[in-house]
Design an enzyme around this catalytic site. Structure first.
Site, PDB file in Angstrom:
ATOM      1  N   ASN A 169       0.791  -1.231   0.000  1.00  0.00           N
ATOM      2  CA  ASN A 169       0.000   0.000   0.000  1.00  0.00           C
ATOM      3  C   ASN A 169       0.825   1.284   0.000  1.00  0.00           C
ATOM      4  O   ASN A 169       0.364   2.316  -0.474  1.00  0.00           O
ATOM      5  CB  ASN A 169      -1.006  -0.003   1.157  1.00  0.00           C
ATOM      6  CG  ASN A 169      -0.364  -0.261   2.506  1.00  0.00           C
ATOM      7  OD1 ASN A 169       0.769  -0.734   2.608  1.00  0.00           O
ATOM      8  ND2 ASN A 169      -1.092   0.042   3.561  1.00  0.00           N
ATOM      9  N   GLU A 268       5.104  -4.385  12.184  1.00  0.00           N
ATOM     10  CA  GLU A 268       4.062  -3.362  12.061  1.00  0.00           C
ATOM     11  C   GLU A 268       2.897  -4.043  11.385  1.00  0.00           C
ATOM     12  O   GLU A 268       2.929  -4.314  10.189  1.00  0.00           O
ATOM     13  CB  GLU A 268       4.579  -2.161  11.261  1.00  0.00           C
ATOM     14  CG  GLU A 268       3.716  -0.922  11.441  1.00  0.00           C
ATOM     15  CD  GLU A 268       2.638  -0.809  10.392  1.00  0.00           C
ATOM     16  OE1 GLU A 268       1.472  -1.131  10.711  1.00  0.00           O
ATOM     17  OE2 GLU A 268       2.948  -0.418   9.266  1.00  0.00           O
ATOM     18  N   CYS A 302      -3.083   1.048   7.223  1.00  0.00           N
ATOM     19  CA  CYS A 302      -3.284   0.450   8.541  1.00  0.00           C
ATOM     20  C   CYS A 302      -3.657   1.498   9.581  1.00  0.00           C
ATOM     21  O   CYS A 302      -4.222   1.169  10.628  1.00  0.00           O
ATOM     22  CB  CYS A 302      -2.038  -0.309   8.965  1.00  0.00           C
ATOM     23  SG  CYS A 302      -0.528   0.674   8.888  1.00  0.00           S
ATOM     24  N   GLU A 476       9.243   2.247  14.194  1.00  0.00           N
ATOM     25  CA  GLU A 476       9.989   2.674  13.016  1.00  0.00           C
ATOM     26  C   GLU A 476       9.960   4.195  12.945  1.00  0.00           C
ATOM     27  O   GLU A 476       8.927   4.818  13.189  1.00  0.00           O
ATOM     28  CB  GLU A 476       9.388   2.072  11.745  1.00  0.00           C
ATOM     29  CG  GLU A 476       9.519   0.558  11.688  1.00  0.00           C
ATOM     30  CD  GLU A 476       8.983  -0.034  10.403  1.00  0.00           C
ATOM     31  OE1 GLU A 476       9.688  -0.863   9.797  1.00  0.00           O
ATOM     32  OE2 GLU A 476       7.857   0.328   9.996  1.00  0.00           O
TER      33      GLU A 476
END
Length: 496
Positions: A169, A268, A302, A476
């Site tokens: 994505n 993640e 997300c 991150e």
């Protein structure tokens, strides 16, 4: 819903971008075909046309990649921090110089509108600039034991060869968000980009080569058989770190494999973000924030607002305004001028969204706008607002990953906090209020890793991105992002 004619991407600019792109595997500094010679097709989701093919790597290719990373690790770990920093800085500048070409490539392979793709390119580049600055600031410390007998010297070292797995994505930004800190820390890498959108990653390899990245530091295997490739990496005994962005189900499977070799992991994973609008919120700010949090990347994020909880005093007006905004968005090929909303990435994504909407409507939700897929080619779904969504609707308990806003009303703060936290996921949450005490109180109560206060955007290279519960492990970006790629070593020395 507004629609426009679907333009094809058979323009000179698009052809030039594709023709100049390497589409093989990148192993130990060389482009090559897979061991089997097989390739697989990449499809433009706006037109359903095959735009190119890429090498289909297998377990043998994976072994070559991880062996190259292992062989390069010792020398790369010894490289000067400034050397690594300057590679990242040059790569940042190259990405920004090619912003338009990279944006067009991204739009071609995954559909997001060009304006949004340009934004992602800039966002992706910023990770390289950020970690170029972090590379020269890797520190340690020196202390004395409590009894005064010894010196404690603490240093940071690269964790070693890393397995990086990126999603479809955000195909460029998710690559730079992992590659940037690995380079800065002195780690070699093997990368598997998503099979739906590998082209942005392949373009990034060429940029890093041009920026001076040595052979063997970054090795890339594209594949339609991720289990064989990643399994070979995790079972090699060479890899020491796994960084994965994707679904929770796949993440759990990878964690089980990584545990066999006690590997460091960063995960993640999925999200089910609540967006809460309290009765005292600035309505226009809340609607703007909801549009941003819901519609980024057609809702395929997300961090997307999945469940929108609005105080009963504002619910009707908020829903109507949101429907007006989403209903006015122009749906079409992301490469066409004026497009606001591109296609979903593949047919099964479209089928899922359609099924979730049908389920919600069957359970009493009212369609205020959208609720359908346009006729013609491409995996399009109309931006949709559903009011009065039932708590037992399927979309309240899984990621929608599409341009559908589910609105639910609430009465009390305690009630909405309980609803927001009633999920196994905990990536992002959003709240809109003008009461500072409530902002801190609810922000602290939300079981998420990131909170947007009166904003629908939380992602930034300077911030630690990540979640809690089933949304993942580690962070991150930010000053903590590089720590995921470093080991702490302590040396004891007697004081003489």
């Amino acid at each position: 819903m507004n629609t426009q004619g679907i333009s094809t991407l058979s323009t000179d600019a698009s052809r030039n971008v594709l023709e100049s792109l390497h589409t093989g595997l990148h192993l130990n500094g060389q482009w090559s075909e897979s061991a089997s010679g097989e390739r697989f097709e990449i499809v433009n989701p706006a037109t359903e046309e095959v735009i190119t093919t890429v090498a289909n790597g297998n377990a043998a290719d994976a072994r070559r990649a991880i062996e190259a990373a292992g062989a390069a690790q010792a020398q790369w770990a010894k490289s000067a921090p400034r050397f690594r920093s300057e590679i990242l800085r040059r790569a940042y500048e190259l990405i920004m110089a090619r912003q338009d070409q990279l944006a067009l490539l991204m739009t071609t392979e995954m559909g997001k509108p060009l304006a949004e793709a340009r934004g992602e390119v800039a966002y992706a580049a910023e990770f390289f600039r950020w970690f170029s600055e972090e590379a020269v600031r890797i520190g340690g410390n020196q202390t004395t034991t409590g009894d005064g007998a010894n010196r404690i010297l603490v240093s940071k070292e690269p964790v070693g060869p890393c397995v990086l797995i990126t999603p479809w994505n955000f195909p460029l930004a998710m690559g730079t968000r992992k590659i940037g800190p690995a380079i800065a820390a002195g780690c070699t890498m093997v990368l598997k980009p998503a099979s739906l959108t590998p082209l942005s990653s392949l373009a990034l390899v060429d940029i890093l080569i041009e920026a001076g990245l040595p052979d063997g530091v970054l090795n890339v295997v594209t594949t339609k058989d991720p289990g064989a490739v990643v399994g070979a990496w995790l079972g090699s005994g060479i890899a020491r770190k796994l960084s994965f962005t994707g679904s929770t189900a796949v993440g759990v499977n990878l964690l089980e494999q990584a545990a066999q070799h006690v590997m460091r992991t960063s995960m993640e994973l999925g999200g089910n973000a609540p967006l809460i609008v309290f009765g005292d919120a600035d309505l226009e700010v809340a609607v703007d924030g909801a549009v941003a949090a819901k519609m980024r990347n057609m809702g395929e994020a997300c961090t997307a607002a999945n469940r929108i909880f609005v105080h009963s005093s504002l619910a009707e007006e908020f829903s109507d305004k949101l429907a007006q905004r989403l209903g006015a968005l122009v749906v079409g090929d992301g490469a066409a001028d004026g497009t606001d909303v591109g296609p979903l990435v593949e047919p099964k994504a479209l089928d899922k969204v359609e099924s979730l909407v049908a389920d919600a409507v069957a359970k009493g939700a009212r369609v205020l706008c959208g609720g359908n897929r346009p006729e013609g080619a491409g995996y399009f779904y109309a931006p949709t607002v559903l009011a009065g969504v039932s708590p037992d609707a399927q979309m309240m308990h899984q990621e929608i990953f599409g341009p559908v806003a589910a609105v639910v009303s609430f009465e009390t703060e305690d009630e909405v906090v309980a609803l927001a936290n009633d999920t196994p996921w905990g990536l992002a949450g959003y709240l809109f209020t003008q009461d500072l005490d409530r902002a801190f109180r609810v922000g602290e109560a939300l079981q998420v890793g990131m909170v947007g206060l009166n904003t629908g955007i939380v992602s930034n290279p300077a911030a630690p991105f990540g979640g809690v519960k089933a949304s993942g492990l580690g962070r991150e970006g930010g000053t903590t992002g590089i720590e995921e790629f470093l080991e702490t070593k302590y040396m004891s020395m007697p004081r003489r």
